[in-house]
Enzyme design. Structure first.
Site, PDB file in Angstrom:
ATOM      1  CB  SER A  69       3.155 -17.226  11.131  1.00  0.00           C
ATOM      2  OG  SER A  69       1.852 -17.766  11.322  1.00  0.00           O
ATOM      3  CG  ASP A  70       1.185 -16.489   4.667  1.00  0.00           C
ATOM      4  OD1 ASP A  70      -0.041 -16.504   4.898  1.00  0.00           O
ATOM      5  OD2 ASP A  70       1.657 -16.319   3.530  1.00  0.00           O
ATOM      6  CD1 TRP A  71      -4.877 -18.268   8.238  1.00  0.00           C
ATOM      7  CD2 TRP A  71      -3.388 -16.614   8.305  1.00  0.00           C
ATOM      8  NE1 TRP A  71      -5.447 -17.202   8.932  1.00  0.00           N
ATOM      9  CE2 TRP A  71      -4.554 -16.177   8.989  1.00  0.00           C
ATOM     10  CE3 TRP A  71      -2.311 -15.739   8.243  1.00  0.00           C
ATOM     11  CZ2 TRP A  71      -4.680 -14.924   9.581  1.00  0.00           C
ATOM     12  CZ3 TRP A  71      -2.420 -14.477   8.832  1.00  0.00           C
ATOM     13  CH2 TRP A  71      -3.592 -14.084   9.488  1.00  0.00           C
ATOM     14  N   GLY A  72      -0.143 -21.011   8.408  1.00  0.00           N
ATOM     15  CA  GLY A  72       0.478 -22.317   8.247  1.00  0.00           C
ATOM     16  C   GLY A  72       1.964 -22.262   7.961  1.00  0.00           C
ATOM     17  CB  ALA A  73       4.294 -19.482   7.556  1.00  0.00           C
TER      18      ALA A  73
END
Length: 714
Positions: free
Chosen positions: A239-243
Site C-alpha cells: 500500500s501507499d503509506w496510509g492508503a
C-alpha cells in the site's frame, strides 16, 4: 515463476505451517516507517524499503520522520523520471535502473519505491516530475528497461507506483477518479501492464485514490482481477503509506503489505485488527497465507536467505558518470532563433548569470522524492566550472519570495545584463518552500496558496502555470537590454512562457537533473554537447488548452471527472487542432536532419500483424548529433472515435556529420488497436491506416497510407 522459485515452494509451505497468526500479521504491515517485522525464531528478516527513484532516500528511525542525520546515507542523486524519459534512450533507462538498484542494495534495502509511471494528465500535478510522460506507450517503453536494470543482478525489487489513475495530489487520499473503461485501458493501465508482463516487476504500490467506488487498496477488481488474474502478476502489492482504510476490504482485495506514516504500528489495519478479523472468521487465514507465500517468494527471489546475496554499493564514480550521461541527453532545446546557441566561450569575457534557480540545490526537496545527495552541481557552479578563470561569471539573484525587494533584484539583474558579453537567465520552479518570508511582506495570499503556486512537490498541485515571484517581468526586462539572453527554465512540468516567448531567441528546458545537472547544462549551452532531449509532455500556450481543464476536470472535489477520456496530451491537441506552445516530442538540435525513403512492409498472420516501418535519417548539418525519430499511427476508418495520431514507436540514433542511417521500427497488432468496451477486447478493424514519421507530434516529415485486410480481436 522467475529465478527458479518453484524449488522453494515446499520450504515456503513448511514456514507457513510454523507461523502463528500473530507472526503472519507482523510480516504484512510496517513495524517501522520503512520496514516490516521479521520472525526471529524462524530467521525471517524484516523487509526493508526506501523511497526512490531519484536515489535512495536518507535514513529515518523506525518511529520518527526526523532523519537520523548520520553521514553514511549520502547517495548518488539521479535525474528525475521526467528528465530520464526526455532522453528517449532506453539504454540509459536500463543503466539508470542498474545504478538505483545497486545503490539500494548497497544501503541494505530490499525494495526501492519506484518508478512512478502515472500519466501526466494535467500540467499542474505536483508530482509530474516523478512521472515520465503524458503518453502510455512512451512511459511503458522507458519504464520496462528501468525496472529490469533495478532488478537484474542487484537482488532488489522495484515497487512500481501508483496503481492506478493517481494523477493529482489535491485530496489524493479520498478523491474518486471517474474514468470510463476504454480510457482506463488505453491511457492509464498500459504502462503498468508492460511493467508486469515485460518488466517482470516484483512489487506494485497501490494508489491512494478511489476507482469505481473503492479505494485502490480495497479494489478487488483492480488488484486481483486485472493485476493478478488478467496480467499474471505474481509479486507483492504494497500500500501507499496510509492508503488502507479497512482491514477486511484490503485483506480480501489482494493487498499484501500495509505501510503508513504513523508510529502506532500495532494498530495498523493489518496488525492487531487483522489478527482479530481472522480469529473472528471475517478474513480467512488462507487469505493471509497467500500474502505470506508471496512475501516469502519475493524474499527467495531477492536471495534474502542466501549467504551469496549481492552487496551493492553507492556513490561509485561510475554512478555519477551515469547521472551526467542522462542529464546531458535530457536537456531540451526549445527555441534557437538566429543560432544564438551554442555560446562561444572564447568571445565571452563577462557572463551574467541571473535567477535564483541558478544558485539552488534541488535534491533535498519534493516530498518523498527528496535525496541526501553526495553533492549537487548547480547551474551557477556548472558555468563557473566550464568557463574557468578566463571568463568572469557574475551572478544576480533576479527574483525572490520576498516581494519587498522585487524591484531592487530586477534592477540589479538588468544592470548586470547591460554590462556583460553574454547573459543566461535561469528561472522556473523548485521543490521546497523553506525560504518563504510571507510574514514579513505584503503578499495577500496564505502560505499554503503560495506554496501551491511555486513548487513541484508531493502533496501539492499548482494552481496555475505562471512563473512565481515576478519572473516574467524579470525576463522581459532583461531581454529588452539583451535580446540574445539565453532563457533556461528549470522545472518538473510545463510553465507559461507566453509573456516573453516571442522576444526570447534562445530557450532551454532543463529539469531536476541530478547531481551533475549544472555541469550538463553548461556543456549544452556552450556546445560541448549537442542537445538531443525531447519533450514527453505537451507544453500548452495556456492552461485552458490542456484537455483535463478544457474537457474534463482538475482537481475536482470528492470526485474528479476524466471527461477528456482518451484525449490526453497531444492526442487532444492534434485531434482538436489546438496549437501548443511546444509539442510533444519537440526538441531542437545544433544540427539538422533529413528524413526520406519511407517504406512499409506488412505481413498479416492469423493471430498478429507485422508492420515494418523503414526510413532513412541523414545529418545534413555541421555538427555530430543524436536524433529521435518518432512513429505515429492514425486509424482513418475507425468505427469509434480515435485520436488523430498515437505514438507507437521510436528510436534514438547518433549521426556524424553527413552520415545516413536506415531506421527500422516494428509495429504489431497492438499498435493499431483500440479497446472495444462491448466485447472487452482489443480490436483492429480492417481498413485504411496512416503511418507518420516525424521529429515531434507536430513536425511530421514522412507519411504513408496502409491497408489492413482482416479484423483482429485479442
Amino acid at each position: 515463476m522467475t529465478k527458479n522459485i518453484l524449488k522453494y515452494e515446499e520450504k515456503i509451505e513448511e514456514i507457513i505451517a510454523e507461523l502463528t497468526i500473530e507472526e503472519k500479521a507482523a510480516m504484512c504491515h510496517g513495524n517501522g516507517l520503512f520496514r516490516t517485522e521479521g520472525v526471529k525464531r524462524l530467521n525471517i528478516p524484516p523487509m526493508k524499503m526506501a523511497d526512490g527513484p531519484m536515489g535512495v532516500r536518507n535514513e529515518f528511525p523506525d518511529d520518527s520522520w526526523v532523519p537520523i542525520g548520520y553521514s553514511d546515507d549520502y547517495v548518488t542523486y539521479l535525474p528525475c523520471s521526467l528528465a530520464l524519459a526526455a532522453t528517449w534512450n532506453k539504454d540509459l533507462a536500463y543503466k539508470s535502473g542498474q545504478v538505483l538498484g545497486n545503490e539500494a542494495r548497497g544501503r541494505g534495502k530490499d525494495i526501492i519505491l519506484g518508478p512512478g509511471i502515472n500519466i501526466i494528465r494535467s500540467p499542474l500535478c505536483g508530482r509530474n516530475f516523478e512521472y515520465m510522460s503524458e503518453d502510455p506507450y512512451l512511459t511503458g517503453e522507458m519504464a520496462v528497461p528501468f525496472i529490469k536494470g533495478v532488478q537484474e543482478d542487484n537482488d532488489v525489487s522495484v515497487c512500481v507506483k501508483h496503481f492506478a489513475v493517481n494523477n493529482q495530489e489535491t485530496e489524493r487520499l479520498n478523491v474518486e477518479a471517474i474514468v470510463d473503461e476504454r480510457t482506463l485501458r488505453e491511457i492509464y493501465l498500459p504502462a503498468f501492464e508492460k511493467a508486469v508482463k515485460e518488466g517482470n516487476a516484483y512489487s506494485i504500490m497501490s494508489a491512494y485514490n478511489k476507482l469505481y467506488g473503492y479505494h485502490c487498496s480495497h479494489n478487488k477488481e483492480l488488484l486481483e482481477g486485472i493485476l493478478r488474474e488478467e496480467w499474471g502478476f505474481d509479486g507483492i502489492i504494497v500500500s501507499d503509506w496510509g492508503a488502507i482504510h479497512d482491514t477486511e476490504l484490503a485483506a480480501n482485495a489482494g493487498m499484501d503489505i500495509e505501510m503508513n506514516v504513523t508510529y502506532n504500528f500495532d494498530d495498523y489495519f493489518f496488525a492487531n485488527p487483522l489478527i482479530k478479523a481472522v480469529k473472528e472468521g471475517r478474513v480467512k487465514e488462507e487469505v493471509v497465507n497467500k500474502k505470506i507465500r508471496r512475501i516469502l517468494r519475493l524474499m527467495y527471489k531477492l536471495n534474502i536467505f542466501s549467504e551469496e546475496r549481492k552487496r551493492g554499493t553507492y556513490n561509485a564514480p561510475e554512478h555519477r558518470q551515469l547521472t551526467l550521461d542522462v542529464a546531458r541527453e535530457s536537456i531540451v532545446l526549445l527555441k534557437n532563433e538566429n543560432n544564438v546557441l551554442p555560446l562561444k566561450d572564447t568571445k565571452i569575457k563577462t557572463l551574467a548569470v541571473i535567477g535564483e534557480n541558478a544558485n539552488i540545490a534541488h535534491s533535498n526537496g519534493g516530498g518523498s522524492a527528496e535525496i541526501k545527495s553526495l553533492f549537487e552541481i548547480t547551474p551557477l557552479l556548472g558555468f563557473n566550472m566550464r568557463l574557468g578563470g578566463e571568463t568572469k561569471v557574475k551572478y544576480a539573484k533576479g527574483y525572490s519570495a520576498d516581494v519587498s525587494i522585487k524591484e531592487q533584484l530586477i534592477n540589479e539583474a538588468v544592470e548586470l545584463a547591460k554590462t556583460s558579453d553574454a547573459v543566461i537567465i535561469v528561472g522556473g520552479l523548485k521543490h521546497t518552500a523553506e525560504d518563504l518570508q510571507l510574514e514579513n511582506n505584503a503578499l495577500s495570499v496564505t502560505k499554503d496558496e503560495e506554496i501551491k503556486r511555486r513548487i513541484d512537490s508531493e502533496g501539492y498541485d499548482k494552481t496555475d502555470l505562471n512563473l512565481p515571484y515576478e519572473q516574467d517581468e524579470l525576463i522581459k526586462r532583461v531581454l529588452e537590454v539583451n535580446k540574445n539572453a539565453v532563457v533556461v527554465m528549470l522545472s518538473g512540468a510545463p510553465i507559461d512562457m507566453s509573456e516573453w516567448i516571442d522576444e526570447a531567441n534562445a530557450v532551454v528546458q532543463t529539469w531536476y537533473n541530478g547531481m551533475e545537472g549544472g555541469r550538463a547544462l553548461a556543456e549544452v549551452i556552450f556546445g560541448d554537447v549537442n542537445p538531443s532531449g525531447k519533450l514527453t509532455a505537451t507544453f500548452p500556450r495556456k492552461l485552458e488548452d490542456s484537455p483535463a481543464h478544457k474537457l474534463g476536470e482538475f482537481p475536482g472535489g470528492e470526485t474528479v471527472n476524466y471527461g477528456e477520456g482518451i484525449f490526453v496530451g497531444y492526442r487532444y491537441f492534434s485531434t482538436y487542432d489546438v496549437n501548443p506552445l511546444f509539442a510533444f516530442g519537440h526538441g531542437l538540435s545544433y544540427t539538422e536532419f533529413k528524413y526520406d525513403n519511407l517504406e512499409i512492409l506488412i505481413s498479416e498472420k492469423p493471430d498478429d500483424i507485422d508492420v515494418l516501418v523503414k526510413f532513412k535519417v541523414t545529418n545534413i548539418g555541421e555538427v555530430d548529433g543524436a536524433e529521435v525519430p518518432q512513429v505515429y499511427v492514425s486509424d482513418l476508418e475507425a468505427s469509434v472515435e480515435r485520436p488523430k495520431i498515437e505514438l507507437k514507436g521510436f528510436d534514438k540514433i547518433n549521426l556524424k556529420i553527413g552520415e545516413t542511417k536506415e531506421v527500422e521500427i516494428k509495429l504489431d497488432k497492438k499498435a493499431l488497436a483500440f479497446y472495444n468496451v462491448e466485447d472487452k477486447k482489443w480490436t483492429v478493424e480492417s481498413g485504411k491506416f496512416k503511418v507518420l514519421v516525424g521529429r515531434s507530434a507536430q513536425d511530421i516529415r514522412l507519411e504513408k497510407d496502409i491497408n489492413i485486410a482482416s479484423n483482429y480481436k485479442f
